[in-house]
Design an enzyme around this catalytic site. Structure first.
Site, short mmCIF file in Angstrom:
data_model
loop_
_atom_site.label_atom_id
_atom_site.label_comp_id
_atom_site.label_asym_id
_atom_site.label_seq_id
_atom_site.Cartn_x
_atom_site.Cartn_y
_atom_site.Cartn_z
N ARG A 1 -17.41 4.97 -5.59
CA ARG A 1 -18.23 5.03 -6.82
C ARG A 1 -19.71 5.09 -6.48
O ARG A 1 -20.51 5.72 -7.19
CB ARG A 1 -17.93 3.76 -7.64
N LEU A 2 -20.04 4.46 -5.37
CA LEU A 2 -21.44 4.43 -4.93
C LEU A 2 -22.00 5.85 -4.75
O LEU A 2 -23.18 6.10 -4.95
CB LEU A 2 -21.47 3.69 -3.59
N PHE A 3 -21.13 6.77 -4.36
CA PHE A 3 -21.59 8.14 -4.07
C PHE A 3 -21.32 9.10 -5.22
O PHE A 3 -22.02 10.08 -5.39
CB PHE A 3 -20.88 8.68 -2.82
N TYR B 1 0.84 -1.21 0.00
CA TYR B 1 0.00 0.00 0.00
C TYR B 1 0.87 1.26 0.00
O TYR B 1 1.90 1.32 0.66
CB TYR B 1 -0.94 0.02 1.22
N SER C 1 -12.46 5.28 4.00
CA SER C 1 -12.48 6.74 4.05
C SER C 1 -11.39 7.25 4.98
O SER C 1 -11.09 6.63 6.00
CB SER C 1 -13.85 7.23 4.54
N GLY C 2 -10.85 8.43 4.64
CA GLY C 2 -9.89 9.06 5.54
C GLY C 2 -10.52 10.26 6.23
O GLY C 2 -9.83 11.07 6.84
N GLY D 1 -15.24 1.82 -3.50
CA GLY D 1 -14.17 2.82 -3.64
C GLY D 1 -14.70 4.24 -3.80
O GLY D 1 -14.01 5.11 -4.31
N ASN E 1 -8.95 -12.49 -1.73
CA ASN E 1 -9.27 -12.67 -3.16
C ASN E 1 -9.09 -14.12 -3.60
O ASN E 1 -8.83 -14.39 -4.78
CB ASN E 1 -8.40 -11.75 -4.03
N SER F 1 -13.46 -2.45 -0.24
CA SER F 1 -14.22 -1.47 -1.04
C SER F 1 -15.73 -1.62 -0.82
O SER F 1 -16.49 -1.78 -1.78
CB SER F 1 -13.86 -1.57 -2.53
N1 LIG Z 1 -7.56 -7.21 -0.24
C1 LIG Z 1 -7.59 -6.46 -1.31
O1 LIG Z 1 -7.28 -6.88 -2.43
C2 LIG Z 1 -8.03 -5.04 -1.17
C3 LIG Z 1 -8.26 -4.25 -2.32
C4 LIG Z 1 -8.67 -2.93 -2.13
C5 LIG Z 1 -8.85 -2.43 -0.84
N2 LIG Z 1 -8.60 -3.23 0.25
C6 LIG Z 1 -8.82 -2.73 1.63
O2 LIG Z 1 -10.12 -2.23 1.71
C7 LIG Z 1 -10.08 -0.90 2.25
C8 LIG Z 1 -11.24 -0.13 1.75
O3 LIG Z 1 -11.17 0.02 0.32
P1 LIG Z 1 -11.67 1.36 -0.33
O4 LIG Z 1 -10.84 2.50 0.17
O5 LIG Z 1 -11.80 1.17 -1.78
O6 LIG Z 1 -13.10 1.44 0.38
P2 LIG Z 1 -14.43 2.28 0.24
O7 LIG Z 1 -14.83 2.60 1.65
O8 LIG Z 1 -15.36 1.55 -0.64
O9 LIG Z 1 -14.00 3.62 -0.53
C9 LIG Z 1 -13.30 4.64 0.10
C10 LIG Z 1 -13.36 5.84 -0.82
O10 LIG Z 1 -14.72 6.28 -0.90
C11 LIG Z 1 -14.77 7.65 -0.56
N3 LIG Z 1 -16.00 7.88 0.22
C12 LIG Z 1 -16.38 7.25 1.35
N4 LIG Z 1 -17.56 7.74 1.78
C13 LIG Z 1 -17.93 8.71 0.90
C14 LIG Z 1 -19.05 9.56 0.80
N5 LIG Z 1 -20.03 9.52 1.71
N6 LIG Z 1 -19.10 10.41 -0.25
C15 LIG Z 1 -18.11 10.44 -1.17
N7 LIG Z 1 -17.00 9.66 -1.11
C16 LIG Z 1 -16.92 8.79 -0.09
C17 LIG Z 1 -13.55 7.91 0.29
O11 LIG Z 1 -13.20 9.27 0.22
P3 LIG Z 1 -12.86 10.10 1.58
O12 LIG Z 1 -11.57 9.55 2.10
O13 LIG Z 1 -12.75 11.50 1.09
O14 LIG Z 1 -14.01 9.90 2.53
C18 LIG Z 1 -12.52 7.01 -0.33
O15 LIG Z 1 -11.89 7.63 -1.44
C19 LIG Z 1 -8.70 -0.39 1.84
O16 LIG Z 1 -8.25 0.67 2.66
C20 LIG Z 1 -7.86 -1.62 2.03
O17 LIG Z 1 -7.52 -1.75 3.40
C21 LIG Z 1 -8.21 -4.52 0.09
#
Ligand SMILES: NC(=O)c1ccc[n+]([C@@H]2O[C@H](COP(=O)([O-])OP(=O)(O)OC[C@H]3O[C@@H](n4cnc5c(N)ncnc54)[C@H](OP(=O)(O)O)[C@@H]3O)[C@@H](O)[C@H]2O)c1
Length: 304
Positions: free
Chosen positions: A217-219, A55, A269-270, A215, A160, A211
């Site tokens: 995309r939902l929003f 990461y 989210s951060g 990621g 995966n 996700s």
């Molecule tokens: N095992 C694997 O292969 C794999 C692959 C991918 C990810 N992961 C893990 O899964 C975790 C989560 O993945 P992800 O980051 O894709 O998760 P996610 O929670 O689906 O997406 C996070 C993204 O969505 C945005 N977001 C969240 N809430 C929002 C809202 N209400 N409105 C607009 N944007 C919003 C966030 O932006 P903000 O930060 O601005 O809120 C961030 O960019 C990763 O950190 C990682 O630990 C694992």
């Protein structure tokens, strides 16, 4: 917060919702701000922190370690999950092309580097990040068990992996694979139909959903699937009198939590305010018809 305990190893448990740190290096937080964020999450009951060696182009675990170093007492309150087996091309890994590597030497080196970068003695859960077509299950199982015996890793899991890939590795291990981290969301519900989540339920493996908001995309997505799901979520918010900004997020999460495989969504989210708001999903219940309404919106068709 409610916890998910492994049926396979009763002392192994995770918070019902985990915190994903994939994007940590993008957040522009100082080490002090990172430590504060970790503490805030822990105070809310989010104790499971998800990382991987790759990461942030191999920098995320160092960023995490820099925060943790400022408040080392937080370590005892966390479950730290990390992953290995992907090698990204570039100077950081010395690889010429992106590839997978489950050879014993790479797995050991990756785990030891992760521990050093995070400044910890042991990771609570090591996941094999992706299935490797060149995986030698006997050799991989041997090094994984050695890492557990040496105390560098507490529990083992995969990510995966399809059911047969998990079965293959499990068949060579004397320790159980406690988790499989897979992509699941309203925009990616295939694991509910292709056997992945059935396999988890059957073998009592904890699914961790990466996700969970697709990621973001939902929003923000403007593709037809995202627009349709968002509309359905907004209608449900209206029917429940929920503020749409937070409600859409909460219902999307409640939809995952409703699944009987007891999956642990890994939020990415951060934004602390968003993370806090999302946790209200734990108090929400979707009835069967609402759940299927959202499924239909995600898949773009009714069930047969
Ligand atoms: N095992 C694997 O292969 C794999 C692959 C991918 C990810 N992961 C893990 O899964 C975790 C989560 O993945 P992800 O980051 O894709 O998760 P996610 O929670 O689906 O997406 C996070 C993204 O969505 C945005 N977001 C969240 N809430 C929002 C809202 N209400 N409105 C607009 N944007 C919003 C966030 O932006 P903000 O930060 O601005 O809120 C961030 O960019 C990763 O950190 C990682 O630990 C694992």
């Amino acid at each position: 917060m409610q916890r998910i305990t492994s049926h396979l190893i009763p002392e192994c448990s995770f918070s019902r919702i985990a915190f994903g740190l994939w994007r940590l290096t993008d957040w522009n937080y100082s080490p002090r701000e990172r430590a504060n964020l970790f503490e805030q999450m822990l105070d809310l009951g989010v104790t499971t922190f998800d990382l991987a060696d790759i990461y942030g182009d191999y920098r995320c675990e160092q960023f995490f370690g820099e925060g943790l170093k400022l408040q080392p007492e937080l370590r005892a309150r966390m479950e730290i999950v990390s992953k290995c087996s992907i090698r990204l091309a570039g100077a950081a890994s010395g690889a010429r092309i992106n590839h997978y590597d489950t050879d014993a030497a790479h797995v050991r080196k990756s785990v030891e580097t992760s521990l050093r970068d995070m400044g910890i003695e042991q990771m609570d859960l090591l996941l094999l990040h992706r299935p490797d077509p060149l995986m030698d299950a006997d050799a991989l199982a041997a090094v994984l068990e050695q890492l557990v015996a040496e105390g560098k890793v507490k529990h083992l899991g995969v990510s995966n992996f399809l059911p047969h890939q998990t079965d293959l590795l499990q068949s060579r291990l004397s320790l159980p694979l406690v988790a499989n981290q897979i992509e699941v969301s309203l925009l990616h519900s295939q694991p509910m139909f292709d056997g992945q989540l059935d396999h988890c339920q059957q073998h009592r493996i904890i699914p961790m959903a990466w996700s969970p908001f697709a990621g973001g995309r939902l929003f923000a997505g403007d593709d037809a699937d995202s627009v349709r799901v968002r509309k359905c979520l907004q209608q449900l918010c209206e029917a429940r009198g929920l503020n749409a900004d937070d409600g859409v997020m909460q219902l999307a999460l409640a939809w995952l939590l409703r699944h009987p495989s007891r999956m642990v969504p890994v939020l990415g989210s951060g934004n602390p305010a968003r993370l806090v708001a999302a946790l209200a999903a734990l108090e929400m219940e979707l009835d069967r018809e609402e759940w299927f309404e959202l499924l239909r919106a995600g898949r773009g068709r009714d069930v047969d």
